[in-house]
Scaffold this motif. Structure first.
Motif, PDB file in Angstrom:
ATOM      1  N   VAL A   9       0.786  -1.199   0.003  1.00 18.95           N
ATOM      2  CA  VAL A   9      -0.091   0.139  -0.136  1.00 18.95           C
ATOM      3  C   VAL A   9       0.850   1.300   0.172  1.00 18.95           C
ATOM      4  O   VAL A   9       0.515   2.237  -0.826  1.00 18.95           O
ATOM      5  N   VAL A  10       1.863   1.177   0.663  1.00 20.03           N
ATOM      6  CA  VAL A  10       2.806   2.587   0.736  1.00 20.03           C
ATOM      7  C   VAL A  10       3.433   2.676  -0.531  1.00 20.03           C
ATOM      8  O   VAL A  10       3.538   3.887  -0.810  1.00 20.03           O
ATOM      9  N   ASN A  11       3.901   1.710  -1.101  1.00 19.47           N
ATOM     10  CA  ASN A  11       4.408   1.808  -2.380  1.00 19.47           C
ATOM     11  C   ASN A  11       3.578   2.281  -3.590  1.00 19.47           C
ATOM     12  O   ASN A  11       3.846   3.242  -4.356  1.00 19.47           O
ATOM     13  N   GLU A  12       2.337   1.965  -3.468  1.00 17.81           N
ATOM     14  CA  GLU A  12       1.184   2.245  -4.450  1.00 17.81           C
ATOM     15  C   GLU A  12       1.019   3.817  -4.146  1.00 17.81           C
ATOM     16  O   GLU A  12       0.749   4.724  -5.024  1.00 17.81           O
ATOM     17  N   CYS A  13       0.912   4.111  -2.719  1.00 16.02           N
ATOM     18  CA  CYS A  13       0.761   5.487  -2.525  1.00 16.02           C
ATOM     19  C   CYS A  13       1.913   6.537  -3.017  1.00 16.02           C
ATOM     20  O   CYS A  13       1.541   7.420  -3.470  1.00 16.02           O
ATOM     21  N   ILE A  14       3.010   5.957  -2.863  1.00 19.72           N
ATOM     22  CA  ILE A  14       4.232   6.887  -3.356  1.00 19.72           C
ATOM     23  C   ILE A  14       4.021   7.143  -4.915  1.00 19.72           C
ATOM     24  O   ILE A  14       4.172   8.134  -5.407  1.00 19.72           O
ATOM     25  N   LYS A  15       3.624   5.857  -5.547  1.00 21.29           N
ATOM     26  CA  LYS A  15       3.462   6.304  -7.121  1.00 21.29           C
ATOM     27  C   LYS A  15       2.364   7.461  -7.484  1.00 21.29           C
ATOM     28  O   LYS A  15       2.679   8.062  -8.469  1.00 21.29           O
ATOM     29  N   ASN A  16       1.592   7.636  -6.381  1.00 21.36           N
ATOM     30  CA  ASN A  16       0.313   8.602  -6.838  1.00 21.36           C
ATOM     31  C   ASN A  16       0.784   9.760  -5.943  1.00 21.36           C
ATOM     32  O   ASN A  16      -0.531  10.552  -5.499  1.00 21.36           O
TER      33      ASN A  16
END
Length: 389
Positions: free
Chosen positions: A344-351
């Motif tokens: 989830v954290v990695n996906e948030c960083i992308k966005n």
């Protein structure tokens, strides 16, 4: 070589950094080397409580820079004394010891507890009881205090005299006291590194009543929970009791290193000359920053913290992909249903949103003055990142 390569070559490999280099920021937004903006929902792990470049904070620091940056504790300086007065007046505690970090604030608390116990109950009374799953710092002593065995494995032998008990298990502490002379109980009202887990009001009330009855000191670690994070100046204030000692750091300096240990009437005079010290403790610049922080954390500001927390939790409660919401105020833990916290954290960083983790949860510690529209935008991105494929 670029920054990443230089970091790898010259800096000890203790941090598993994200592939991001930030070059500037303002408020709750950070900007990387490519010019991409990110909503900061971690605030430097709870440090930048007014975000980046808060004008009042910056002016307080700059004003002090034009006067003194350091003198040592051989002399008096106004920022240090004024900060101690404000902390005591706002909490009812009587004296303060200043250091540089949360670990140092906890070390001080432990030393006070052991000296008090030795003088009042005998030198064989030194055991500090902590709670399993707790985290109190990375020095050898505060690692020993932390109730997480995996932090202990590489550094044994640790400092002796610490025992961890299960949270919410009253009988375990009572039974331990029958065979062990206990100097103090050290606890976090909300275990941050342990997964944003709140101790119950009933259990904290028990700890306060049991410690008072048995002349055992109660220390509350407010390193992460303190300085407005939970909607009160310190988290214990949400529970209707006052401990004997409080340790705090992180947000107190708003971005500069400072730790503080608050001492109650019972222990205010335990230390004498030379019993403890800190070269940088009470540094004028850090104290000038902290004075601004404490002044800004008035009742109206703290009320807004609780209102901002509701904005976030209302969004998260509507998400079926979040299995659990924990914490208090702007200290929030989210347990995704179908993804790991890291995913989830990695996906948030992308966005364009920066989050933290704590065990199996996404951990949020946004600046306390983050604009509501940014909180809503970040919350929607986090919710989308939690959704299953």
């Amino acid at each position: 070589m670029n920054i990443t390569e230089l970091d790898s070559k010259y800096i000890a490999k203790t941090y598993n950094r994200f592939p991001l280099e930030f070059v500037k920021g303002k408020g709750s937004v950070l900007t990387d080397t490519d010019g991409k903006d990110y909503i900061d929902m971690g605030s430097g792990i709870g440090v930048n409580i007014f975000g980046i470049g808060d004008d009042g904070w910056k002016n307080a620091v700059l004003e002090q820079l034009d006067k003194l940056q350091h003198t040592s504790n051989l002399y008096y300086t106004e920022p240090c004394v004024m900060l101690a007065e404000k902390l005591c007046q706002k909490t009812g505690f009587k004296k303060v010891f200043f250091s540089n970090s949360g670990a140092e604030a906890n070390e001080c608390a432990i030393k006070v507890a052991r000296k008090y116990a030795a003088e009042n109950k005998g030198e064989d009374c030194y055991t500090i009881v902590t709670i399993k799953n707790s985290f109190h710092g990375r020095t050898l002593t505060t690692l020993a205090a932390s109730g997480q065995e995996h932090y202990h494995e590489l550094y044994k032998p640790l400092t002796d005299g610490f025992v961890s008990v299960e949270a919410e298990n009253k009988d375990e502490l009572i039974n331990l006291s029958k065979t062990t002379k206990i100097a103090a109980v050290l606890a976090e009202c909300i275990q941050g590194e342990g997964g944003v887990i709140s101790l119950s009001k009933e259990y904290l009330k028990f700890l306060r009543e049991w410690t008072e009855k048995n002349d055992v000191l109660l220390i509350i670690d407010e390193v992460q929970t303190g300085n407005g994070r939970t909607g009160k100046l310190y988290s214990y204030m949400n529970y209707g009791f006052t401990p004997d000692i409080v340790s705090t750091a992180k947000g107190l300096g708003g971005g500069l290193p400072i730790g503080a240990t608050l001492l109650s009437e019972k222990v205010k005079d335990v230390f004498g000359f030379g019993d403890h010290g800190s070269t940088f403790g009470g540094n004028p610049i850090s104290c000038a920053a902290a004075n601004y922080v404490i002044d800004k954390l008035d009742d109206n500001f703290l009320k807004n913290v609780s209102e901002k927390a509701k904005i976030l939790t209302d969004v998260f409660k509507s998400c079926e992909d979040i299995a659990e919401i924990s914490g208090m105020g702007l200290m929030i833990g989210l347990k995704p249903k179908s993804k790991t916290a890291g995913e989830v954290v990695n996906e948030c960083i992308k966005n364009g949103v920066l989050c933290l983790t704590a065990k199996d949860k996404v951990r949020l510690l946004p600046p306390l003055n983050t604009p509501n529209e940014l909180l809503k935008k970040a919350a929607e991105i986090i919710v989308n990142a939690c959704k299953g494929e």
